[in-house]
Design a protein around this motif. Structure first.
Motif, PDB file in Angstrom:
ATOM      1  N   GLY A 121       0.825  -1.202   0.000  1.00  0.00           N
ATOM      2  CA  GLY A 121       0.000   0.000   0.000  1.00  0.00           C
ATOM      3  C   GLY A 121       0.861   1.254   0.000  1.00  0.00           C
ATOM      4  O   GLY A 121       0.602   2.201  -0.765  1.00  0.00           O
ATOM      5  N   ASP A 167      -2.663  -4.386   2.204  1.00  0.00           N
ATOM      6  CA  ASP A 167      -2.579  -2.931   2.348  1.00  0.00           C
ATOM      7  C   ASP A 167      -2.883  -2.199   1.041  1.00  0.00           C
ATOM      8  O   ASP A 167      -3.505  -1.140   1.052  1.00  0.00           O
ATOM      9  N   TYR A 205      -5.884   0.384   0.274  1.00  0.00           N
ATOM     10  CA  TYR A 205      -5.522   1.749  -0.115  1.00  0.00           C
ATOM     11  C   TYR A 205      -6.204   2.206  -1.406  1.00  0.00           C
ATOM     12  O   TYR A 205      -6.618   3.371  -1.521  1.00  0.00           O
ATOM     13  N   GLN A 257      -5.681   8.842  -5.272  1.00  0.00           N
ATOM     14  CA  GLN A 257      -6.009   7.554  -4.659  1.00  0.00           C
ATOM     15  C   GLN A 257      -7.215   6.901  -5.327  1.00  0.00           C
ATOM     16  O   GLN A 257      -7.222   5.696  -5.587  1.00  0.00           O
ATOM     17  N   GLU A 277       1.208   4.018  -2.945  1.00  0.00           N
ATOM     18  CA  GLU A 277       0.990   5.436  -2.619  1.00  0.00           C
ATOM     19  C   GLU A 277       2.179   6.295  -3.074  1.00  0.00           C
ATOM     20  O   GLU A 277       1.986   7.365  -3.677  1.00  0.00           O
TER      21      GLU A 277
END
Length: 268
Positions: free
Chosen positions: A196, A224, A228, A210, A200
């Motif tokens: 995640g 994750d 996310y 996102q 990101e």
């Protein structure tokens, strides 16, 4: 519209025979032709995925890859580092001592020495064969405390590894990101590392929001990035905990699950 798609490999992109289906290749190609950045997000090192990157036409100047579960994000062709969050030699020594107490085998990935292990074992051989890399026997005594270690893995028969998992001290979970990527692989990464975080950091580098991100995964180390993403997709063959947090459950890796979801949400 989704602008970034991150896809796990084993159990997700790859079929059980470690190939990518033609339908999946075509869906990824069509998404890329629409301007979507498609990346592999894997626990493997880049050398373990290069042939797939080439096969999927993800080896151009602007293509990227998440390796070591997000610990190292880089451009595929130039290998320019976008983000790197590592462990240290001190972490390796701590986890090595713990592995001896728990009675499990261990290996690690060093920036300098590659795949290193104090003794060869069945699942270190599996790791090397999956990634097409060499095994370097190293008793870790010459690994300095400030040496850069990307990740450490306890590896053993599933029942032996499960016993070790059951007996891990709580402080281990406080100090590290701990993920069970297969029944015989338990991975330890910098506490700040997970897929995640890797997604990101890549999204910020690319200027992608996102809600414009789609991720695919099946196992605990995918959790994750499934959480996310604006659209987190779990495979039908995935762990229950991954399915529970996903926005959508697609078909299995054997039945073109990745292709079907890309067709539904990106190519419709």
């Amino acid at each position: 519209m989704y602008k970034l798609i991150a896809i796990d490999m084993d159990g997700t992109l790859l079929k059980e025979d470690k190939t990518v289906s033609e339908r999946t290749k075509n869906a990824i190609k069509a998404a890329k032709e629409k301007g979507v950045q498609v990346v592999i997000a894997t626990g493997r090192p880049i050398d373990g995925v290069t042939r797939y990157l080439e096969e999927l036409d993800m080896y151009d100047e602007n293509d990227c890859v998440l390796t070591y579960n997000g610990g190292l994000v880089l451009k595929t062709k130039s290998r320019e580092v976008i983000s790197k969050i590592a462990l240290t030699g001190a972490d390796l020594h701590y986890l090595h001592n713990l592995s001896k107490e728990l009675g499990v085998n261990i290996h690690a990935f060093s920036d300098v020495h590659g795949l290193i292990t104090p003794k060869n074992s069945k699942y270190t051989e599996v790791e090397a064969n999956i990634n097409g890399i060499e095994i370097n026997i190293n008793d870790y005594s010459d690994i300095e405390d400030d040496h850069s270690i990307i990740k450490v893995m306890m590896i053993d028969e599933p029942e032996i590894l499960q016993k070790a998992v059951d007996n891990l001290p709580k402080e281990v979970y406080d100090k590290y990101t701990v993920v069970r990527s297969t029944p015989y692989f338990l991975e330890f990464l910098n506490k700040a590392v997970n897929k995640g975080t890797g997604v990101e950091l890549l999204a910020k580098h690319l200027g992608v929001k996102q809600e414009e991100i789609m991720t695919f995964g099946d196992a605990g180390n995918d959790l994750d990035m499934i959480v996310y993403a604006g659209m987190g997709v779990a495979m039908a063959n995935g762990f229950d905990e991954v399915k529970e947090v996903a926005n959508y459950i697609t078909d299995s890796n054997e039945n073109d699950g990745v292709a079907k979801a890309i067709e539904k949400f990106v190519l419709k």
